[in-house]
Design a protein around this motif. Structure first.
Motif, PDB file in Angstrom:
ATOM      1  N   GLU A 489      24.547  -2.139  17.829  1.00  0.00           N
ATOM      2  CA  GLU A 489      23.573  -3.226  17.825  1.00  0.00           C
ATOM      3  C   GLU A 489      22.207  -2.745  17.368  1.00  0.00           C
ATOM      4  O   GLU A 489      21.521  -3.410  16.620  1.00  0.00           O
ATOM      5  N   ARG A 490      21.818  -1.565  17.816  1.00  0.00           N
ATOM      6  CA  ARG A 490      20.490  -1.057  17.479  1.00  0.00           C
ATOM      7  C   ARG A 490      20.519  -0.152  16.255  1.00  0.00           C
ATOM      8  O   ARG A 490      19.487   0.398  15.859  1.00  0.00           O
ATOM      9  N   GLY A 491      21.705   0.002  15.743  1.00  0.00           N
ATOM     10  CA  GLY A 491      21.814   0.817  14.537  1.00  0.00           C
ATOM     11  C   GLY A 491      21.513   2.281  14.780  1.00  0.00           C
ATOM     12  O   GLY A 491      20.903   2.953  13.939  1.00  0.00           O
ATOM     13  N   VAL A 492      21.933   2.767  15.911  1.00  0.00           N
ATOM     14  CA  VAL A 492      21.653   4.167  16.261  1.00  0.00           C
ATOM     15  C   VAL A 492      22.823   5.051  15.860  1.00  0.00           C
ATOM     16  O   VAL A 492      23.969   4.766  16.220  1.00  0.00           O
ATOM     17  N   THR A 493      22.502   6.101  15.097  1.00  0.00           N
ATOM     18  CA  THR A 493      23.545   7.087  14.802  1.00  0.00           C
ATOM     19  C   THR A 493      23.463   8.198  15.836  1.00  0.00           C
ATOM     20  O   THR A 493      22.380   8.656  16.168  1.00  0.00           O
ATOM     21  N   LEU A 494      24.622   8.569  16.319  1.00  0.00           N
ATOM     22  CA  LEU A 494      24.638   9.585  17.370  1.00  0.00           C
ATOM     23  C   LEU A 494      25.529  10.739  16.952  1.00  0.00           C
ATOM     24  O   LEU A 494      26.702  10.564  16.658  1.00  0.00           O
ATOM     25  N   ASN A 521      18.356   5.449  27.409  1.00  0.00           N
ATOM     26  CA  ASN A 521      16.924   5.647  27.182  1.00  0.00           C
ATOM     27  C   ASN A 521      16.644   5.897  25.717  1.00  0.00           C
ATOM     28  O   ASN A 521      15.707   5.357  25.136  1.00  0.00           O
ATOM     29  N   GLY A 522      17.493   6.752  25.140  1.00  0.00           N
ATOM     30  CA  GLY A 522      17.317   7.060  23.736  1.00  0.00           C
ATOM     31  C   GLY A 522      17.421   5.821  22.873  1.00  0.00           C
ATOM     32  O   GLY A 522      16.650   5.622  21.926  1.00  0.00           O
ATOM     33  N   ILE A 523      18.330   4.971  23.240  1.00  0.00           N
ATOM     34  CA  ILE A 523      18.497   3.718  22.499  1.00  0.00           C
ATOM     35  C   ILE A 523      17.272   2.830  22.687  1.00  0.00           C
ATOM     36  O   ILE A 523      16.707   2.299  21.736  1.00  0.00           O
ATOM     37  N   LYS A 524      16.875   2.698  23.950  1.00  0.00           N
ATOM     38  CA  LYS A 524      15.767   1.778  24.269  1.00  0.00           C
ATOM     39  C   LYS A 524      14.462   2.220  23.651  1.00  0.00           C
ATOM     40  O   LYS A 524      13.710   1.439  23.089  1.00  0.00           O
ATOM     41  N   TYR A 525      14.157   3.525  23.805  1.00  0.00           N
ATOM     42  CA  TYR A 525      12.864   4.015  23.357  1.00  0.00           C
ATOM     43  C   TYR A 525      12.887   4.554  21.937  1.00  0.00           C
ATOM     44  O   TYR A 525      11.878   5.024  21.421  1.00  0.00           O
ATOM     45  N   GLY A 526      14.063   4.510  21.313  1.00  0.00           N
ATOM     46  CA  GLY A 526      14.159   5.051  19.968  1.00  0.00           C
ATOM     47  C   GLY A 526      13.565   4.121  18.929  1.00  0.00           C
ATOM     48  O   GLY A 526      12.975   3.076  19.246  1.00  0.00           O
ATOM     49  N   ARG A 527      13.719   4.551  17.715  1.00  0.00           N
ATOM     50  CA  ARG A 527      13.183   3.741  16.622  1.00  0.00           C
ATOM     51  C   ARG A 527      13.921   2.420  16.527  1.00  0.00           C
ATOM     52  O   ARG A 527      15.080   2.296  16.913  1.00  0.00           O
ATOM     53  N   ASP A 528      13.216   1.481  15.984  1.00  0.00           N
ATOM     54  CA  ASP A 528      13.883   0.193  15.740  1.00  0.00           C
ATOM     55  C   ASP A 528      14.761   0.280  14.516  1.00  0.00           C
ATOM     56  O   ASP A 528      15.784  -0.376  14.426  1.00  0.00           O
ATOM     57  N   GLU A 529      14.323   1.114  13.580  1.00  0.00           N
ATOM     58  CA  GLU A 529      15.093   1.270  12.345  1.00  0.00           C
ATOM     59  C   GLU A 529      15.418   2.741  12.147  1.00  0.00           C
ATOM     60  O   GLU A 529      14.553   3.591  12.352  1.00  0.00           O
ATOM     61  N   GLY A 530      16.594   3.014  11.722  1.00  0.00           N
ATOM     62  CA  GLY A 530      16.970   4.397  11.388  1.00  0.00           C
ATOM     63  C   GLY A 530      16.949   5.333  12.576  1.00  0.00           C
ATOM     64  O   GLY A 530      16.594   6.505  12.452  1.00  0.00           O
ATOM     65  N   ALA A 531      17.326   4.789  13.713  1.00  0.00           N
ATOM     66  CA  ALA A 531      17.307   5.633  14.917  1.00  0.00           C
ATOM     67  C   ALA A 531      18.458   6.624  14.876  1.00  0.00           C
ATOM     68  O   ALA A 531      19.565   6.300  14.461  1.00  0.00           O
ATOM     69  N   HIS A 532      18.158   7.825  15.336  1.00  0.00           N
ATOM     70  CA  HIS A 532      19.175   8.878  15.336  1.00  0.00           C
ATOM     71  C   HIS A 532      19.069   9.681  16.619  1.00  0.00           C
ATOM     72  O   HIS A 532      17.979   9.970  17.106  1.00  0.00           O
ATOM     73  N   MET A 533      20.225  10.021  17.165  1.00  0.00           N
ATOM     74  CA  MET A 533      20.251  10.870  18.370  1.00  0.00           C
ATOM     75  C   MET A 533      21.240  11.993  18.177  1.00  0.00           C
ATOM     76  O   MET A 533      22.194  11.859  17.398  1.00  0.00           O
ATOM     77  N   TRP A 534      21.004  13.072  18.891  1.00  0.00           N
ATOM     78  CA  TRP A 534      22.005  14.144  18.871  1.00  0.00           C
ATOM     79  C   TRP A 534      22.131  14.785  20.246  1.00  0.00           C
ATOM     80  O   TRP A 534      21.201  14.782  21.039  1.00  0.00           O
ATOM     81  N   PRO A 578       4.822   4.668  22.844  1.00  0.00           N
ATOM     82  CA  PRO A 578       3.730   4.881  21.893  1.00  0.00           C
ATOM     83  C   PRO A 578       3.619   3.770  20.849  1.00  0.00           C
ATOM     84  O   PRO A 578       2.568   3.557  20.272  1.00  0.00           O
ATOM     85  N   LEU A 579       4.739   3.093  20.639  1.00  0.00           N
ATOM     86  CA  LEU A 579       4.697   2.006  19.658  1.00  0.00           C
ATOM     87  C   LEU A 579       4.315   0.666  20.288  1.00  0.00           C
ATOM     88  O   LEU A 579       4.275  -0.360  19.614  1.00  0.00           O
ATOM     89  N   GLY A 580       4.095   0.727  21.581  1.00  0.00           N
ATOM     90  CA  GLY A 580       3.590  -0.470  22.269  1.00  0.00           C
ATOM     91  C   GLY A 580       4.599  -1.574  22.491  1.00  0.00           C
ATOM     92  O   GLY A 580       4.255  -2.717  22.706  1.00  0.00           O
ATOM     93  N   ARG A 581       5.835  -1.214  22.437  1.00  0.00           N
ATOM     94  CA  ARG A 581       6.840  -2.245  22.656  1.00  0.00           C
ATOM     95  C   ARG A 581       7.030  -2.482  24.151  1.00  0.00           C
ATOM     96  O   ARG A 581       6.751  -1.613  24.964  1.00  0.00           O
ATOM     97  N   ASP A 582       7.512  -3.666  24.464  1.00  0.00           N
ATOM     98  CA  ASP A 582       7.758  -4.008  25.862  1.00  0.00           C
ATOM     99  C   ASP A 582       9.189  -3.632  26.191  1.00  0.00           C
ATOM    100  O   ASP A 582      10.113  -4.367  25.892  1.00  0.00           O
ATOM    101  N   ILE A 583       9.344  -2.444  26.779  1.00  0.00           N
ATOM    102  CA  ILE A 583      10.711  -1.950  27.015  1.00  0.00           C
ATOM    103  C   ILE A 583      11.069  -2.133  28.473  1.00  0.00           C
ATOM    104  O   ILE A 583      10.312  -1.747  29.373  1.00  0.00           O
ATOM    105  N   GLN A 584      12.214  -2.744  28.656  1.00  0.00           N
ATOM    106  CA  GLN A 584      12.676  -3.023  30.011  1.00  0.00           C
ATOM    107  C   GLN A 584      13.284  -1.786  30.639  1.00  0.00           C
ATOM    108  O   GLN A 584      13.925  -0.990  29.972  1.00  0.00           O
ATOM    109  N   GLY A 585      13.058  -1.687  31.912  1.00  0.00           N
ATOM    110  CA  GLY A 585      13.664  -0.558  32.622  1.00  0.00           C
ATOM    111  C   GLY A 585      13.298  -0.635  34.083  1.00  0.00           C
ATOM    112  O   GLY A 585      12.377  -1.351  34.458  1.00  0.00           O
ATOM    113  N   THR A 586      13.998   0.091  34.873  1.00  0.00           N
ATOM    114  CA  THR A 586      13.755   0.037  36.310  1.00  0.00           C
ATOM    115  C   THR A 586      12.877   1.181  36.791  1.00  0.00           C
ATOM    116  O   THR A 586      12.337   1.138  37.872  1.00  0.00           O
ATOM    117  N   GLY A 587      12.760   2.229  35.975  1.00  0.00           N
ATOM    118  CA  GLY A 587      12.012   3.391  36.450  1.00  0.00           C
ATOM    119  C   GLY A 587      12.833   4.244  37.407  1.00  0.00           C
ATOM    120  O   GLY A 587      12.283   5.106  38.095  1.00  0.00           O
TER     121      GLY A 587
END
Lengths: 653, 141
Positions: A489-494, A521-534, A578-587
């Protein structure tokens, strides 16, 4: 050098050196001075005595001359013996002969110093003698040139214009008095030669007056002994020994006689060619000085001994207290505070010891105070920690209770929402209603998740779960599968390096939670475009048998600001985007992750990934590392605590 | 579940009406199209009475005022009125202590109260176990 390491030895050496110096200089000075004085004294005395003897000698000579004069003025000799009456071989006419002979006899007897007296004519032919001796013998064997000695003597006498003179005799050490005989008209006609006895001069020398090592002698200008008190006989040639004396100032010098050094004085007898020599064996003369030297040395030695003893005592008095102080100081340094030093000498050292003792006692006092203070501190810390732990426990208990209690209304709310949704048929729902229902569902889901996480969090603290050897590659695989839709959904390559992921001892469900949270977390806080995780793992230590593993989960998102990297692992703390997005989470997610990992003896940190995103680094003990029970922070020593103050409703780690 | 047939009598005991409704719907959906007859009890006492009327399966909430679900379970297994009815324990907390205690008396399944979708799945599962199983045997979750 080591010898100078102690005050004591310095004192001793100093004093000894001083004493030695004093003793030596004392000895040297004493000896020298005494010697000089003694020498001067001896020389003076010797000189005076020699002079006296010389004067006696002069007197003797004069009397001898007088004696001769008497003879030649005797009427018996005034009348010359006619030439015709003079025969060969000293024969003279009996008549005049006897008278003259008589005179001579008397002279010999009287003088007692003449062996014989011979009368010669002016040609040197003897004609009369008393006692009768072979005149030729007396006259000596004529010399080669044929001139008899007597002839020479007569010539000399004639030339000298003196009535008589003294000359060397024919035998070594002998001497002759030669006197002119004149007739009534004063015309010389004969010569009298008085041959002195070899011991003639002996009376001049002061036999009884001389010391054992003293010698007195009379010698002529050629160094021939004419008389000697001892050790020499008339005729001895002492030219070589005494030659220096004639040159020496004051007529005194050191000469070597018989292998021994003598101090000798020479005084010439006026009016003669003779001199008197008085000598004394130097060793004997200076025996007194040696005595002084010995005494001085003895005294010096005594002084030395006294000095050494004194300095030993001094050294002891100084050295021992100093040593004790040193020992005391060392003991204090070693930790024996309060060490006391005993110094019983009543001087500055005992004052020092007193001061030291006070200082030491004070040190002990302070140290004990410090210890008590430290104990108090430790007690305080322990108290605080147990308070904190208690609060922590209370909080956890509260969280558990609250979370648990909150589940029920959530469940109810969820159910009611569904009933509501069911109550409104789909075709009757407008966009608003639809949206509202959606949001209700999302929120309820969020609350449910939060509650679950909190419950899980408290469960981690209370139970160990069911730790087994879990393959992290399996777990990560399962998580990736579960999160598949969201990743897509978020277009994340892992990229997960499964082969590198180890097997560890942990509860599988909890590890699943860990990776679920991290990847989410990586998905939520990652890039909106071209997100990559390893994801990958590295061994720590020996690659064959590592002690620990480091598992990294990284993304290429905007990352986490440095200031927050510690905080985000605390409960209810969420990173700012840092990008100022409103990211949901419980902490709760990361708090849960850290709690789980720490429970298994590991830790988790975040830092910046090479490409700027967040890199989560989990360390876990390897399977064969010694099992560690994850300890709850128990207060032991202040320095080992790492407790954060609990802010109201705030985080706890 | 296959087929129709006589209505299955099922007891749902929970002090909260909402929760009873959830269970009721889940059970109906699980057994559908088979007809079910739901007997509801709001506390342990009612549950006990209902059990004595005979049910095929009973869903007991662990926590109830008065007689708890566990106590009810104990009573029907050990008590004078012996019953081998398959019991499904419904728990909010899934506290191991409760579950262990329940296991002693023989329970067919455990279901955790939660949001409906998940809950429903559990209920289906539980029903299957309850109906298949030898009711007297103990089972651990």
């Amino acid at each position: 050098m080591a010898l100078f390491r102690s005050i004591r030895s310095k004192i001793i050496l100093g004093v000894v050196a001083l004493l030695v110096l004093m003793a030596v200089s004392l000895t040297v000075v004493a000896t020298e001075r005494t010697e000089a004085a003694l020498e001067e004294y001896i020389v003076q005395t010797q000189h005076a005595r020699a002079t006296k003897i010389a004067q006696d000698l002069e007197g003797f000579v004069q009397s001898t001359h007088a004696l001769a004069a008497k003879a030649v003025e005797h009427p018996a000799f005034i009348e010359p013996i006619p030439e015709a009456q003079r025969g060969q071989n000293g024969t003279v006419p009996a008549s005049s002969e006897s008278a003259k002979r008589e005179v001579l006899r008397q002279l010999v007897r009287t003088g007692d110093q003449f062996e014989n007296i011979v009368a010669y004519d002016l040609e040197g032919l003897p004609y009369l003698s008393y006692p009768t001796v072979n005149a030729w013998t007396v006259a000596e064997t004529p010399p080669e040139d044929g001139v008899p000695r007597a002839f020479i003597l007569a010539q000399l006498l004639n030339q000298s214009k003196q009535p008589s003179f003294i000359t060397r005799g024919t035998d070594p050490g002998s001497w002759d008095l030669v006197a002119m005989v004149r007739d009534a008209e004063g015309r010389p006609w004969a010569m009298l030669v008085f041959h002195a006895r070899l011991d003639a001069l002996a009376p001049v020398l002061p036999q009884g007056d001389l010391g054992a090592a003293e010698k007195a002698l009379v010698m002529d200008d050629q160094g021939t002994v004419l008389a000697s008190s001892s050790g020499y006989t008339p005729g001895d040639d002492l030219r070589s020994q005494f030659s220096s004396l004639s040159r020496a100032p004051g007529g005194t010098d050191l000469v070597t006689l018989g292998g021994k050094e003598h101090l000798a004085s020479r005084v010439a007898a006026d009016g003669t060619a003779w001199s008197v020599v008085l000598s004394i064996e130097r060793a004997v003369a200076f025996a007194a000085v040696d005595e002084i030297l010995r005494s001085t040395v003895l005294i010096s030695l005594v002084a030395l001994v006294v000095g050494v003893t004194l300095s030993l005592v001094l050294g002891h008095d100084v050295g021992v207290p100093v040593k004790r102080l040193i020992a005391g100081a060392e003991r204090v340094t070693a930790g024996e505070y309060g060490t006391q030093v005993r110094v019983s000498t009543r001087d500055e050292l005992s004052d020092l010891a007193g001061a030291f003792n006070s200082m030491s006692a004070r040190l002990l006092e302070e140290n004990q105070r410090l210890i008590r203070y430290q104990e108090t501190l430790e007690d305080t810390v322990a108290e605080r920690t147990s308070e904190l732990t208690e609060k922590n426990d209370e909080l956890e208990a509260f969280v558990y209770a609250a979370s648990h209690d909150l589940r029920t209304p959530i469940i109810s709310l969820d159910w009611l929402m569904r009933e509501l949704a069911d109550a409104i048929p789909k075709d009757h729902r407008d966009a608003n209603i639809e949206r509202a229902l959606q949001r209700m569902e999302t929120n309820i889901e969020g609350m449910d998740q939060l509650i679950s996480d909190l419950l899980e969090l408290s469960r981690i603290g209370r139970t160990e779960g069911d730790p087994t050897a879990v393959s992290l590659s399996e777990i990560v695989g399962a998580v990736i599968e579960e999160l598949g839709p969201r990743l897509r959904e978020r277009g994340v390559t892992l990229d997960a390096d499964m082969a590198s992921l180890p097997t560890v001892r942990a509860d599988a469900r909890r590890m699943h939670q860990v990776f679920l949270n991290l990847i989410e977390n990586g998905i939520k806080y990652g890039r909106d475009e071209g997100a990559h995780m390893w994801i990958r793992a590295q061994p720590i230590g020996d690659p064959q048998r590592p002690v620990k593993w480091r598992i990294e989960v990284a993304d290429n998102g905007p990352g986490i600001p440095e200031a927050e990297r510690d905080r985000i692992f605390m409960l209810f703390q969420r990173a700012s985007d840092p990008l100022g997005r409103d990211i949901q989470g419980t902490g709760v997610g990361l708090a849960l992750v850290r709690k789980i990992i720490r429970a298994y003896g590991g830790d988790v940190r975040v830092r910046q990934a090479p490409d700027g995103g967040a890199l989560f680094s989990i360390t876990l003990p390897s399977l064969h590392a010694p099992r560690q029970r994850a300890a709850r922070p128990v207060a032991s020593r202040a320095s080992e605590l790492d407790v954060r103050q609990t802010a109201p409703g705030g985080s706890y780690a | 579940m296959s087929g129709t047939g006589p209505a299955l009598r099922i007891l749902i005991a929970d002090d909260q009406a909402l929760h009873r409704e959830m269970v009721r719907r889940a059970v109906s959906e699980a057994l559908s199209p088979r007809p079910v007859e739901i007997v509801e009890a709001a506390d342990g006492k009612e549950a006990l009475a209902a059990l004595q009327t005979g049910v095929e399966v009973a869903f007991l909430d662990v926590r109830m005022p008065g007689l708890t679900g566990l106590q009810v379970l104990a009573k029907i297994r050990d008590g004078p009125v012996h019953s081998t009815t398959p019991i499904v324990m419904v728990s909010s907390s899934m506290d191991p202590r409760d579950l262990d205690e329940a296991a002693r008396y023989g329970v067919s399944a455990y279901v955790q109260k939660g949001r409906y979708p998940d809950f429903r799945v559990q209920v289906v599962d539980a029903m299957m176990k309850a109906l298949k199983q030898d009711p007297a045997s103990a089972v651990k979750p």
